[in-house]
Design a protein around this motif. Structure first.
Motif, PDB file in Angstrom:
ATOM      1  N   GLN A 270       0.823  -1.212   0.000  1.00 10.79           N
ATOM      2  CA  GLN A 270       0.000   0.000   0.000  1.00 10.79           C
ATOM      3  C   GLN A 270       0.853   1.256   0.000  1.00 10.79           C
ATOM      4  N   HIS A 300      -6.732  -3.465  -7.429  1.00  8.70           N
ATOM      5  CA  HIS A 300      -6.280  -2.278  -6.699  1.00  8.70           C
ATOM      6  C   HIS A 300      -7.418  -1.841  -5.786  1.00  8.70           C
ATOM      7  N   LEU A 338       1.900   1.267  -8.033  1.00 14.06           N
ATOM      8  CA  LEU A 338       0.704   1.816  -7.401  1.00 14.06           C
ATOM      9  C   LEU A 338       0.627   3.327  -7.625  1.00 14.06           C
TER      10      LEU A 338
END
Ligand SMILES: Cc1cc2nc3c(=O)[nH]c(=O)nc-3n(C[C@H](O)[C@H](O)[C@H](O)COP(=O)(O)OP(=O)(O)OC[C@H]3O[C@@H](n4cnc5c(N)ncnc54)[C@H](O)[C@@H]3O)c2cc1C
Length: 460
Positions: A270, A300, A338
């Protein structure tokens, strides 16, 4: 808040870091102990179970041991989605267990979300809870077609109005993300700060009289004359009932061959941004504050925090083959992916900085279905296989396990995940590696098929 790089180096989640100073309870002093119930692991499962047992029967001695500070496990480092997804996908659950059991599981999950919300509200817990609903979004027409099938199945097996399907245009009104082609909206879900929440559960369990010891690692569990005998290195505890609430660490407990092979740890990562500026908030137009997951295989998940940031997790996972080590919590490449994905989704965030990164492990079993089982007789209970969908599930599981410990025949204790047929992990690292790579390859192929070139836009 203190220096984030130091907290990251110490493998603390953003939520632990944001919590600030925390004084853990002292470890269990050396010695011999007898207890009615011993709970190993003080996450959502263990703490809920301890509290519920003491509430129902204050005469029972309940001890809880955790190897770390409370908040170190998945319960203090997750996305905080109080959500209803059971196992990996409803279609997979139907394939393996049939429609009736899938419907029962969905009802259990809806009850679980309500259990968490009601607890926070009735106890006035400082868990930063927001009941803002959740969107599951598709980026391509192919993903949207599959999403519509999921929507159809979910509406057939759950109570009316649990889900709504939104097309791309309707979704754009809720969120300035130009890539969304369709979404399932689920109003009865929420988000919380997991570290604040798990430490609130500690307070509640102690208030009921559970004895909690932190930084006390269990090194072995054996059965002896109908009791469990547990060693910590400096203490021996003889427990009439034992609950192993150790989630992704369960294989390391050295308790029985069955439990050593019941699950394996898988890592998910994360990131969280700096607080957004008013212009950035206007640019993303995320006014309803609902949580979001996408409809990829390597999903996601993203949400807003109470402190005005966006956190996103998921994408590539970490699979640990030498799983005694449990140290895959860093993954620079996935963190970068990410960040790229977040900026791809929300062009208004092109200049936002990532403030903090972390990882955590979830318990994955062969059929990707949660399980509550026994070792030998009914006096040793374990829970495993909550995958990445355990915030609500594990708390209701804690209540369910309390029923099992107290030998109560209830609707919860009859839920079909209790004592179900479970498949062991393949033996040996080579077989596990081959099996995991095969599954990973298939899932990547599905994402590639559904997303085509889209993927190369945000993955390096
Ligand atoms: C990054 C991440 C994001 C996630 N996001 C979500 C989400 O948004 N929504 C959702 O539903 N689920 C999510 N999950 C899953 C969810 O967090 C877990 O399913 C849930 O918290 C598990 O709770 P638990 O109490 O069973 O286990 P844990 O919280 O992992 O607790 C297990 C405890 O056992 C202790 N322990 C281990 N070994 C020993 C030992 N030998 N002796 C003593 N103690 C021991 C550990 O220290 C730990 O505290 C996520 C997980 C991760 C890692």
């Amino acid at each position: 808040m203190s220096d984030p790089s130091e907290a990251m180096m110490n493998n603390h989640s953003f939520w632990q870091y944001k919590y600030g100073d925390y004084a853990p309870n002292p470890p269990l002093p050396p010695g011999d102990y007898d207890t009615d119930v011993l709970v190993i692991g003080a996450g959502f499962t263990g703490l809920t179970c301890a509290r519920e047992i003491r509430k129902d029967d204050p005469s029972r001695r309940v001890m809880v041991l955790d190897a770390n500070d409370i908040g170190f496990g998945a319960s203090g480092r997750n996305g905080g989605f109080n959500m209803t997804l059971f196992g990996v996908e409803p279609e997979i659950t139907v394939m393996r267990w049939g429609r009736e059991k899938t419907a029962e599981a969905q009802a259990y999950m809806q009850q679980a979300v309500k259990y968490v919300k009601d607890l926070i509200e009735s106890e006035g817990l400082d868990s930063d809870y927001e009941h803002t609903g959740m969107l599951r979004v598709a980026y391509t027409e192919r993903q949207a077609r599959r999403l519509k099938k999921t929507y159809k199945l979910l509406t057939e097996i759950t109570r009316p109005d649990s889900f709504k399907y939104l097309d791309g245009e309707q979704t754009q009104k809720l969120l300035s993300c130009p890539h969304i082609k369709g979404a399932i909206y689920e109003p009865e879900t929420g988000i919380l700060d997991p570290c604040k929440h798990v430490r609130s559960l500690k307070m509640l369990a102690e208030r009921e009289g559970a004895e909690i010891y932190e930084n006390t690692k269990v090194v072995s569990v054996v059965r002896e004359d109908g009791s469990a005998v547990v060693q910590t290195g400096t203490a021996t505890i003889r427990a009439k009932k034992l609950v192993m609430a150790t989630n992704a660490w369960t294989h390391n407990l050295k308790s029985s061959p069955k439990v050593s092979n019941i699950q394996a740890p898988v890592w998910t990562y994360q990131i969280v941004t700096d607080p957004l500026t008013p212009e950035q908030w206007q640019g993303v137009n995320w006014q309803e504050r609902m949580s979001i997951e996408d409809n990829r295989q390597f999903v996601h998940y993203m949400r807003i925090t109470k402190c005005g940031r966006i956190t996103m997790g998921g994408g590539c996972i970490g699979i640990e083959y030498n799983d005694q080590k449990m140290d895959l919590w860093k993954n620079e490449k996935t963190w970068q992916d990410l960040e790229r994905h977040l900026k791809w989704m929300f062009p208004a965030l092109k200049d936002v900085k990532v403030h903090y990164k972390w990882g955590g492990c979830v318990s994955v079993n062969v059929d990707m279905t949660p399980e509550i089982g026994f070792i030998g007789d009914n006096n040793i209970i374990y829970a495993a296989g909550c995958i990445g969908h355990g915030v609500s599930l594990t708390q209701l599981n804690g209540r369910l396990i309390a029923d099992l410990v107290l030998e109560k025949d209830t609707r919860l204790s009859r839920f079909w995940i209790v004592n179900r047929t479970a498949l062991p992990m393949p033996p040996g690292n080579l077989l596990r590696y081959t099996g995991a790579k095969l599954i990973e390859g298939v899932l990547k192929a599905v994402d590639f098929y559904e997303e085509g070139r889209l993927k190369s836009r945000y993955e390096g």
